[in-house]
Write an enzyme that holds these catalytic residues in place. Structure first.
Site, PDB file in Angstrom:
ATOM      1  N   CYS A  57       0.812  -1.219   0.000  1.00 27.21           N
ATOM      2  CA  CYS A  57       0.000   0.000   0.000  1.00 27.21           C
ATOM      3  C   CYS A  57       0.847   1.272   0.000  1.00 27.21           C
ATOM      4  CB  CYS A  57      -0.949   0.003   1.198  1.00 27.21           C
ATOM      5  SG  CYS A  57      -0.165  -0.310   2.795  1.00 27.21           S
TER       6      CYS A  57
ATOM      7  N   HIS B  54      -2.675   6.365   4.911  1.00 26.16           N
ATOM      8  CA  HIS B  54      -1.245   6.514   5.167  1.00 26.16           C
ATOM      9  C   HIS B  54      -0.747   7.854   4.645  1.00 26.16           C
ATOM     10  CE1 HIS B  54      -1.269   2.485   6.438  1.00 26.16           C
ATOM     11  NE2 HIS B  54      -0.627   1.891   5.458  1.00 26.16           N
TER      12      HIS B  54
END
EC number: 1.2.1.11
Length: 345
Positions: free
Chosen positions: A133, A247
Protein backbone atom coordinates in the site's frame (compact mmCIF):
# COMPACT_ATOMS: atom_id res chain seq x y z
CA UNK A 1 -18.42 -5.28 -22.54
CA UNK A 2 -18.89 -8.91 -21.65
CA UNK A 3 -19.29 -9.86 -18.02
CA UNK A 4 -17.10 -12.15 -15.94
CA UNK A 5 -17.45 -14.64 -13.12
CA UNK A 6 -15.54 -12.96 -10.30
CA UNK A 7 -14.32 -14.50 -7.04
CA UNK A 8 -13.15 -12.56 -3.98
CA UNK A 9 -10.93 -14.62 -1.66
CA UNK A 10 -10.97 -13.18 1.84
CA UNK A 11 -14.51 -11.90 1.36
CA UNK A 12 -15.10 -11.16 5.04
CA UNK A 13 -11.82 -9.34 5.73
CA UNK A 14 -11.21 -5.59 5.71
CA UNK A 15 -9.82 -5.48 2.17
CA UNK A 16 -12.39 -7.99 0.94
CA UNK A 17 -15.22 -5.83 2.23
CA UNK A 18 -13.67 -2.79 0.55
CA UNK A 19 -13.28 -4.72 -2.69
CA UNK A 20 -17.03 -5.26 -2.87
CA UNK A 21 -17.63 -1.53 -2.40
CA UNK A 22 -15.12 -0.59 -5.09
CA UNK A 23 -16.35 -3.25 -7.52
CA UNK A 24 -19.84 -1.79 -7.18
CA UNK A 25 -18.72 1.83 -7.48
CA UNK A 26 -16.67 1.09 -10.61
CA UNK A 27 -19.53 -0.97 -12.08
CA UNK A 28 -17.16 -3.86 -12.66
CA UNK A 29 -18.62 -6.19 -15.35
CA UNK A 30 -19.69 -9.08 -13.13
CA UNK A 31 -21.78 -11.99 -14.36
CA UNK A 32 -21.60 -14.04 -11.17
CA UNK A 33 -20.00 -13.02 -7.87
CA UNK A 34 -18.37 -15.73 -5.75
CA UNK A 35 -17.39 -14.64 -2.20
CA UNK A 36 -14.86 -17.07 -0.73
CA UNK A 37 -13.45 -17.41 2.78
CA UNK A 38 -12.30 -19.99 5.30
CA UNK A 39 -14.62 -22.64 6.66
CA UNK A 40 -15.19 -20.44 9.73
CA UNK A 41 -16.83 -17.74 7.62
CA UNK A 42 -18.50 -19.97 5.05
CA UNK A 43 -22.28 -19.71 5.25
CA UNK A 44 -22.32 -16.05 6.26
CA UNK A 45 -23.63 -13.51 3.79
CA UNK A 46 -22.36 -10.36 2.12
CA UNK A 47 -24.39 -7.72 0.31
CA UNK A 48 -23.44 -6.52 -3.15
CA UNK A 49 -25.60 -4.15 -5.21
CA UNK A 50 -28.61 -4.76 -2.98
CA UNK A 51 -28.36 -8.52 -3.33
CA UNK A 52 -27.23 -11.04 -0.75
CA UNK A 53 -24.57 -13.62 -1.55
CA UNK A 54 -23.63 -16.59 0.60
CA UNK A 55 -19.93 -16.88 1.39
CA UNK A 56 -18.54 -20.17 0.14
CA UNK A 57 -15.63 -22.13 1.56
CA UNK A 58 -12.31 -21.66 -0.18
CA UNK A 59 -11.26 -25.07 -1.48
CA UNK A 60 -8.98 -26.45 -4.17
CA UNK A 61 -11.94 -27.07 -6.48
CA UNK A 62 -14.15 -24.01 -5.86
CA UNK A 63 -12.76 -21.99 -8.77
CA UNK A 64 -13.47 -24.70 -11.32
CA UNK A 65 -16.87 -25.47 -9.80
CA UNK A 66 -17.92 -21.81 -10.13
CA UNK A 67 -16.30 -21.16 -13.54
CA UNK A 68 -14.26 -18.30 -12.05
CA UNK A 69 -12.56 -16.06 -14.63
CA UNK A 70 -11.13 -13.32 -12.38
CA UNK A 71 -10.04 -14.04 -8.80
CA UNK A 72 -9.13 -11.29 -6.35
CA UNK A 73 -7.04 -12.67 -3.46
CA UNK A 74 -6.86 -10.71 -0.20
CA UNK A 75 -6.65 -13.31 2.55
CA UNK A 76 -2.94 -13.35 3.40
CA UNK A 77 0.19 -14.64 1.73
CA UNK A 78 -0.11 -18.21 2.94
CA UNK A 79 -3.61 -18.47 1.44
CA UNK A 80 -2.41 -17.09 -1.89
CA UNK A 81 0.57 -19.44 -1.83
CA UNK A 82 -1.68 -22.46 -1.41
CA UNK A 83 -4.75 -21.59 -3.48
CA UNK A 84 -3.77 -19.19 -6.29
CA UNK A 85 -2.49 -22.05 -8.43
CA UNK A 86 -5.90 -23.73 -8.33
CA UNK A 87 -7.56 -20.56 -9.60
CA UNK A 88 -5.01 -20.34 -12.42
CA UNK A 89 -5.47 -24.02 -13.29
CA UNK A 90 -9.21 -23.36 -13.51
CA UNK A 91 -8.52 -20.70 -16.15
CA UNK A 92 -8.80 -17.57 -14.01
CA UNK A 93 -6.47 -14.60 -13.84
CA UNK A 94 -5.43 -14.01 -10.23
CA UNK A 95 -5.06 -10.45 -8.93
CA UNK A 96 -3.23 -10.94 -5.68
CA UNK A 97 -3.32 -8.37 -2.87
CA UNK A 98 -0.74 -10.10 -0.69
CA UNK A 99 3.04 -9.85 -0.66
CA UNK A 100 3.59 -13.46 -1.72
CA UNK A 101 4.11 -13.02 -5.48
CA UNK A 102 5.32 -9.41 -5.64
CA UNK A 103 9.00 -10.05 -6.16
CA UNK A 104 8.57 -13.13 -8.34
CA UNK A 105 10.36 -12.11 -11.56
CA UNK A 106 7.68 -13.86 -13.63
CA UNK A 107 4.76 -12.05 -11.98
CA UNK A 108 3.96 -8.47 -13.04
CA UNK A 109 3.74 -6.00 -10.16
CA UNK A 110 1.34 -3.32 -11.30
CA UNK A 111 0.03 0.15 -10.55
CA UNK A 112 -2.10 0.75 -13.69
CA UNK A 113 -1.38 4.48 -13.89
CA UNK A 114 2.37 3.83 -13.70
CA UNK A 115 3.21 0.58 -15.54
CA UNK A 116 0.08 -0.76 -17.30
CA UNK A 117 2.26 -2.28 -20.02
CA UNK A 118 3.43 -4.95 -17.56
CA UNK A 119 -0.06 -6.47 -17.35
CA UNK A 120 0.50 -8.34 -20.62
CA UNK A 121 3.02 -10.54 -18.79
CA UNK A 122 0.23 -12.11 -16.71
CA UNK A 123 0.14 -15.13 -19.03
CA UNK A 124 3.48 -16.41 -17.72
CA UNK A 125 1.98 -17.41 -14.37
CA UNK A 126 -1.69 -16.36 -14.56
CA UNK A 127 -1.05 -13.93 -11.71
CA UNK A 128 -0.81 -10.14 -11.37
CA UNK A 129 0.50 -8.81 -8.05
CA UNK A 130 -0.80 -5.76 -6.22
CA UNK A 131 2.05 -3.79 -4.56
CA UNK A 132 2.40 -2.80 -0.93
CA UNK A 133 0.00 0.00 0.00
CA UNK A 134 2.76 2.49 0.84
CA UNK A 135 4.54 1.73 -2.41
CA UNK A 136 1.43 2.32 -4.52
CA UNK A 137 0.74 5.84 -3.30
CA UNK A 138 4.43 6.74 -3.48
CA UNK A 139 4.99 5.60 -7.09
CA UNK A 140 1.81 7.39 -8.16
CA UNK A 141 3.54 10.63 -7.20
CA UNK A 142 7.05 9.58 -8.30
CA UNK A 143 6.13 8.63 -11.86
CA UNK A 144 5.23 12.13 -13.16
CA UNK A 145 8.30 13.59 -11.44
CA UNK A 146 10.55 10.93 -12.94
CA UNK A 147 9.09 11.65 -16.37
CA UNK A 148 9.76 15.36 -15.82
CA UNK A 149 13.33 15.34 -14.49
CA UNK A 150 14.65 11.82 -13.94
CA UNK A 151 14.81 10.60 -10.33
CA UNK A 152 18.10 9.46 -8.83
CA UNK A 153 17.16 8.86 -5.18
CA UNK A 154 14.09 8.78 -2.91
CA UNK A 155 14.06 9.17 0.89
CA UNK A 156 10.69 8.54 2.49
CA UNK A 157 9.28 8.46 6.01
CA UNK A 158 5.80 6.99 6.34
CA UNK A 159 3.04 7.68 8.86
CA UNK A 160 0.96 4.54 8.53
CA UNK A 161 -2.55 4.13 9.87
CA UNK A 162 -3.50 1.26 12.16
CA UNK A 163 -5.92 -0.15 9.58
CA UNK A 164 -2.79 -1.30 7.76
CA UNK A 165 -2.79 -4.04 10.39
CA UNK A 166 -6.41 -4.93 9.63
CA UNK A 167 -9.50 -4.81 11.80
CA UNK A 168 -7.54 -5.87 14.88
CA UNK A 169 -5.28 -2.84 14.54
CA UNK A 170 -8.22 -0.45 14.41
CA UNK A 171 -9.98 -2.15 17.28
CA UNK A 172 -6.83 -1.98 19.42
CA UNK A 173 -6.41 1.76 18.91
CA UNK A 174 -10.06 2.43 19.74
CA UNK A 175 -9.92 0.22 22.83
CA UNK A 176 -6.71 1.85 24.08
CA UNK A 177 -8.21 5.32 23.66
CA UNK A 178 -11.26 4.19 25.60
CA UNK A 179 -8.96 2.88 28.32
CA UNK A 180 -7.11 6.21 28.34
CA UNK A 181 -10.28 8.20 28.99
CA UNK A 182 -11.29 5.66 31.65
CA UNK A 183 -7.86 6.10 33.34
CA UNK A 184 -7.06 2.43 32.66
CA UNK A 185 -4.36 2.79 30.02
CA UNK A 186 -1.83 1.05 32.26
CA UNK A 187 -4.04 -2.05 32.04
CA UNK A 188 -4.70 -1.90 28.31
CA UNK A 189 -4.11 -4.89 26.05
CA UNK A 190 -1.18 -4.73 23.63
CA UNK A 191 -1.59 -7.36 20.95
CA UNK A 192 -1.74 -6.03 17.38
CA UNK A 193 1.45 -3.95 17.73
CA UNK A 194 4.74 -4.29 19.58
CA UNK A 195 3.88 -1.35 21.84
CA UNK A 196 0.92 0.75 22.88
CA UNK A 197 -0.28 2.65 19.80
CA UNK A 198 -2.65 5.13 21.47
CA UNK A 199 -0.91 8.50 22.00
CA UNK A 200 2.26 7.01 20.55
CA UNK A 201 4.16 6.39 17.30
CA UNK A 202 6.04 3.16 16.64
CA UNK A 203 9.05 3.37 14.27
CA UNK A 204 8.77 -0.27 13.25
CA UNK A 205 6.43 -1.99 10.81
CA UNK A 206 7.08 -5.70 10.18
CA UNK A 207 10.18 -7.61 11.22
CA UNK A 208 13.79 -6.45 11.37
CA UNK A 209 16.09 -7.31 8.47
CA UNK A 210 19.87 -7.95 8.69
CA UNK A 211 20.61 -4.56 7.10
CA UNK A 212 18.87 -2.64 9.89
CA UNK A 213 15.75 -1.86 7.87
CA UNK A 214 12.39 -3.58 8.37
CA UNK A 215 10.64 -5.89 5.93
CA UNK A 216 8.06 -3.16 5.21
CA UNK A 217 10.82 -0.68 4.41
CA UNK A 218 12.57 -3.08 2.05
CA UNK A 219 9.26 -3.78 0.30
CA UNK A 220 9.12 -0.10 -0.60
CA UNK A 221 12.68 -0.23 -1.93
CA UNK A 222 12.42 -3.36 -4.05
CA UNK A 223 8.84 -2.88 -5.26
CA UNK A 224 9.49 0.69 -6.37
CA UNK A 225 12.46 -0.45 -8.44
CA UNK A 226 10.44 -3.26 -10.03
CA UNK A 227 7.41 -1.10 -10.86
CA UNK A 228 9.42 1.77 -12.29
CA UNK A 229 11.95 -0.46 -14.09
CA UNK A 230 14.73 1.62 -12.63
CA UNK A 231 17.46 0.99 -10.08
CA UNK A 232 16.43 3.93 -7.93
CA UNK A 233 18.15 4.48 -4.62
CA UNK A 234 15.32 4.30 -2.07
CA UNK A 235 15.58 4.61 1.71
CA UNK A 236 12.44 4.23 3.82
CA UNK A 237 11.56 4.63 7.49
CA UNK A 238 8.12 3.19 8.18
CA UNK A 239 6.24 4.40 11.26
CA UNK A 240 2.89 3.33 12.70
CA UNK A 241 0.81 6.26 13.96
CA UNK A 242 -2.48 6.44 15.90
CA UNK A 243 -4.62 7.24 12.84
CA UNK A 244 -7.45 4.90 11.88
CA UNK A 245 -7.19 5.11 8.12
CA UNK A 246 -5.03 6.60 5.33
CA UNK A 247 -1.24 6.51 5.17
CA UNK A 248 0.88 9.65 4.91
CA UNK A 249 4.40 9.94 3.53
CA UNK A 250 7.05 12.63 3.72
CA UNK A 251 9.08 12.25 0.53
CA UNK A 252 12.38 13.75 -0.55
CA UNK A 253 13.29 13.24 -4.20
CA UNK A 254 16.80 13.78 -5.55
CA UNK A 255 16.87 14.25 -9.30
CA UNK A 256 19.74 13.70 -11.69
CA UNK A 257 22.80 15.90 -11.29
CA UNK A 258 22.45 19.26 -13.01
CA UNK A 259 18.66 19.45 -12.66
CA UNK A 260 17.28 22.70 -11.27
CA UNK A 261 13.80 21.98 -10.00
CA UNK A 262 11.01 24.33 -11.05
CA UNK A 263 8.41 23.90 -8.31
CA UNK A 264 5.56 25.11 -10.52
CA UNK A 265 6.52 22.62 -13.23
CA UNK A 266 6.65 19.81 -10.65
CA UNK A 267 3.29 20.86 -9.24
CA UNK A 268 1.74 20.94 -12.72
CA UNK A 269 3.15 17.50 -13.59
CA UNK A 270 1.68 16.01 -10.40
CA UNK A 271 -1.70 17.69 -10.89
CA UNK A 272 -1.94 16.39 -14.47
CA UNK A 273 -1.21 12.77 -13.54
CA UNK A 274 -4.10 10.29 -13.34
CA UNK A 275 -5.63 9.87 -9.86
CA UNK A 276 -3.25 12.39 -8.24
CA UNK A 277 -4.55 15.68 -6.83
CA UNK A 278 -2.49 18.59 -5.55
CA UNK A 279 -3.52 20.44 -2.38
CA UNK A 280 -0.73 22.91 -1.82
CA UNK A 281 -1.50 26.26 -0.22
CA UNK A 282 0.51 26.42 3.00
CA UNK A 283 -0.39 30.09 3.68
CA UNK A 284 -4.04 29.07 3.88
CA UNK A 285 -3.45 25.84 5.80
CA UNK A 286 -4.29 23.66 2.80
CA UNK A 287 -2.38 20.38 2.40
CA UNK A 288 -3.12 16.64 2.30
CA UNK A 289 -4.23 14.94 5.51
CA UNK A 290 -5.74 11.53 6.32
CA UNK A 291 -9.17 13.05 6.95
CA UNK A 292 -9.08 14.44 3.41
CA UNK A 293 -8.08 11.23 1.68
CA UNK A 294 -10.09 8.65 3.63
CA UNK A 295 -12.72 6.87 1.53
CA UNK A 296 -11.40 8.34 -1.73
CA UNK A 297 -9.47 6.88 -4.66
CA UNK A 298 -7.08 9.81 -4.99
CA UNK A 299 -3.45 10.21 -3.95
CA UNK A 300 -3.10 13.73 -2.58
CA UNK A 301 0.17 15.69 -2.75
CA UNK A 302 1.12 18.94 -1.06
CA UNK A 303 3.83 20.86 0.84
CA UNK A 304 5.75 20.86 -2.48
CA UNK A 305 9.01 22.79 -2.10
CA UNK A 306 12.53 22.85 -3.45
CA UNK A 307 15.36 22.13 -1.09
CA UNK A 308 17.03 25.17 0.48
CA UNK A 309 20.54 23.97 -0.41
CA UNK A 310 20.34 21.60 -3.38
CA UNK A 311 18.51 22.76 -6.54
CA UNK A 312 17.96 19.15 -7.71
CA UNK A 313 16.06 18.12 -4.54
CA UNK A 314 12.28 18.33 -4.02
CA UNK A 315 10.30 17.72 -0.83
CA UNK A 316 6.58 16.97 -0.58
CA UNK A 317 3.86 15.28 1.50
CA UNK A 318 1.74 12.47 0.12
CA UNK A 319 -1.50 10.99 1.56
CA UNK A 320 -3.86 8.24 0.35
CA UNK A 321 -6.45 5.83 1.72
CA UNK A 322 -4.38 2.67 1.90
CA UNK A 323 -7.39 0.34 2.07
CA UNK A 324 -8.66 1.71 -1.23
CA UNK A 325 -5.79 3.26 -3.22
CA UNK A 326 -3.30 0.92 -1.56
CA UNK A 327 -5.30 -2.27 -1.99
CA UNK A 328 -8.90 -2.61 -3.20
CA UNK A 329 -9.03 0.21 -5.74
CA UNK A 330 -5.66 -0.62 -7.28
CA UNK A 331 -6.73 -4.26 -7.61
CA UNK A 332 -10.00 -3.30 -9.31
CA UNK A 333 -8.16 -0.91 -11.62
CA UNK A 334 -5.80 -3.76 -12.53
CA UNK A 335 -8.83 -5.91 -13.33
CA UNK A 336 -10.41 -3.26 -15.53
CA UNK A 337 -7.13 -2.63 -17.35
CA UNK A 338 -6.68 -6.38 -17.85
CA UNK A 339 -10.16 -6.61 -19.40
CA UNK A 340 -9.39 -3.64 -21.64
CA UNK A 341 -6.10 -5.11 -22.81
CA UNK A 342 -7.54 -8.60 -23.36
CA UNK A 343 -10.34 -7.10 -25.48
CA UNK A 344 -7.72 -5.32 -27.58
CA UNK A 345 -5.87 -8.54 -28.40
Amino acid sequence: MRKFNVAVVGATGAVGEELFRVLAEYDFPINNLVPLASSRSAGSTIEFKNKEYTVKELTETCFEENDVEIAFFSAGGSVSEKFAKFAVEAGAVVIDNTSHFRMDPNVPLVVPEVNPEDIVNWRETGIIANPNCSTIQMVLSLKPLDDLYGIKRVDVSTYQAVSGAGKTGMEELVKQMQDFFAFKLDETEIKAFAHQIALNVIPQIDVAQPNGFTKEEMKMVLETQKIMHKELQVAATCVRVPVLRSHSESITVTFEDGVEVDVDAARDALAAFDDVEVIDDLANNAYPMPIVSTDTDITYVGRIRRDVYAPNVLHYFNVADQVRVGAATNAVRIGLKWIEMENDI
